[in-house]
Design an enzyme around this catalytic site. Structure first.
Site, short mmCIF file in Angstrom:
data_model
loop_
_atom_site.label_atom_id
_atom_site.label_comp_id
_atom_site.label_asym_id
_atom_site.label_seq_id
_atom_site.Cartn_x
_atom_site.Cartn_y
_atom_site.Cartn_z
N ASP A 9 -21.31 -7.85 -33.33
CA ASP A 9 -20.16 -7.66 -34.22
C ASP A 9 -20.64 -8.34 -35.26
OD1 ASP A 9 -21.04 -10.39 -32.74
OD2 ASP A 9 -19.52 -11.27 -33.65
N GLU A 45 -20.11 -13.30 -31.74
CA GLU A 45 -20.89 -14.31 -32.09
C GLU A 45 -20.43 -14.73 -33.76
OE1 GLU A 45 -24.13 -16.37 -34.55
OE2 GLU A 45 -22.97 -14.61 -35.09
#
Length: 388
Positions: free
Chosen positions: A72, A137
């Site tokens: 991400d 994250e």
């Protein structure tokens, strides 16, 4: 594009085309899983809530060495500040531009290439190799690495070493790596008083005075002196709010958000105790009340394991001629979860100069040596365990 791009660069370009803004993976992990599966890895897709996680393993037994990262990325922001579309990788002057180029799809691509290279050259290697990827994250980090590690722990799986591919280099690949991180403690504090018309101060207990006094006092405190491994604990106010903008009305409440980045001279509890005492001591004489919302994002950790540190240092020197400096700078990362689960943990990757910025980029020439460093680090660890 180069006439013969490396495997790392080819994979990186594929990943950069995916708009994988947290918590979306946008198809990155399936690309990586397919390559690892073809190399003989066992693939597990572990999803928690909306978050995609990939757990890929090769071999068996100890030591279990894990490469870790995230697919991400943060949002691109205002597109007018980008000179090329953020999810269309573009090469200029040896740099590859795209959102996630440095943070951290370059690390993901190079870790993947290193793993494939390792199992190709060492099909019967010592212990277990693994890759753990998450798409959570940059967000709350609840259903990503943290959830996967809890799941693995419940299955009795113990990770010995973790190498997190976050961008840690400063000016040149290999000049800096992280062997620890500070803790992060957040406070949302509401100060309650009695609002009213500014012309009638006898009816008012102004919470803005309390907030102002607190910010002034807390910002001047030296929480500790740090130590050889960590800088002093820092305190910062990120949000300050009191009133709705009406000139002649004092509000009933005022509010701030603050953060401590703390070293291992403190625990979250010791900081809470100290800060609460100061806040109450400041507000009580002003007849104001405090309402607390605490959130602990991370406890500090520090890795001293000589096997892991020497393996990475020697690999960096071999492929870049750099003498790496280990430090505990930067914000939080998923490394904190590995350390909490007992893994010897370090972070190493490309330059962090443009992360979370418009025109984020990575130096293409760094990709091959980064993959080589990752592979050589593993080989050094294997050599140690084989000699025991």
């Amino acid at each position: 594009m180069h006439p013969h791009p490396s495997e790392s660069e080819t994979l990186l370009r594929q990943l950069l085309e995916k708009p994988s803004v947290t918590p979306e993976d946008a198809g990155c992990q399936p690309i990586i899983a397919e390559q690892l599966k073809n190399a003989g890895f066992t693939i597990k897709n572990l999803s928690f809530e909306r978050v995609d996680n990939l757990w890929a393993t090769h071999g068996q037994g100890a030591p279990l060495i894990v490469f870790a990262g995230h697919t991400d990325v943060v949002p691109a922001g205002d597109l007018k500040h980008w000179h090329t579309p953020p999810f269309t990788p573009s090469e200029q002057n040896g740099l590859l531009y795209a959102r996630g180029a440095a943070d951290m799809k370059s690390g993901v691509a190079c870790m993947t290439s290193a793993l494939i290279d390792l199992v190709t050259r060492h099909p019967n290697h010592t212990g277990t190799l693994a890759l753990l990827l998450t798409s959570d994250e940059e967000g709350l980090a609840i259903d990503g690495t943290q959830a996967v590690l809890n799941h693995l722990s419940a299955e009795g799986i113990k990770i010995d070493y973790a190498i997190v591919g976050e961008p840690t280099s400063n000016h040149t690949l290999g000049d800096s790596a992280r062997n620890g991180r500070r803790g992060s403690l957040q406070l949302h504090l509401t100060v309650e008083g009695q609002g009213g018309h500014v012309a009638y101060p006898e009816h008012i207990t102004n919470p803005n005075y309390g907030i102002s006094a607190l910010v002034e006092r807390l910002s001047r405190i030296r929480w500790d002196n740090g130590n050889i491994n960590f800088p002093p604990t820092s305190f910062q106010v990120s949000t300050l709010q009191g009133g709705d903008g009406t000139e002649n009305v004092v509000p009933n409440t005022a509010f701030f958000k603050a953060n401590w980045r703390f070293n291992n001279e403190h625990s979250a509890d010791s900081l809470k105790h100290l800060a609460t005492a100061i806040i109450e001591e400041t507000l009580t004489p002003l007849n104001l009340r405090a309402h607390y919302q605490w959130r602990l994002s991370a406890e500090p950790f520090y890795t001293q394991n000589p096997i892991l540190l020497q393996a990475l240092s020697q690999a960096i020197a071999k492929h870049t001629q750099q003498r790496v400096q280990f430090n505990t700078a930067g914000g939080t990362s998923d490394a904190r979860f590995f350390a909490k689960h007992g893994a010897e943990t370090i972070e190493f990757g490309v330059s962090n100069a443009t992360i979370h910025q418009a025109n984020e980029n990575v130096r293409i020439a760094d990709l091959v040596p980064l993959s080589q460093i990752y592979a050589s680090t593993i080989e050094q660890i294997w050599q140690h365990h084989q000699s025991i």
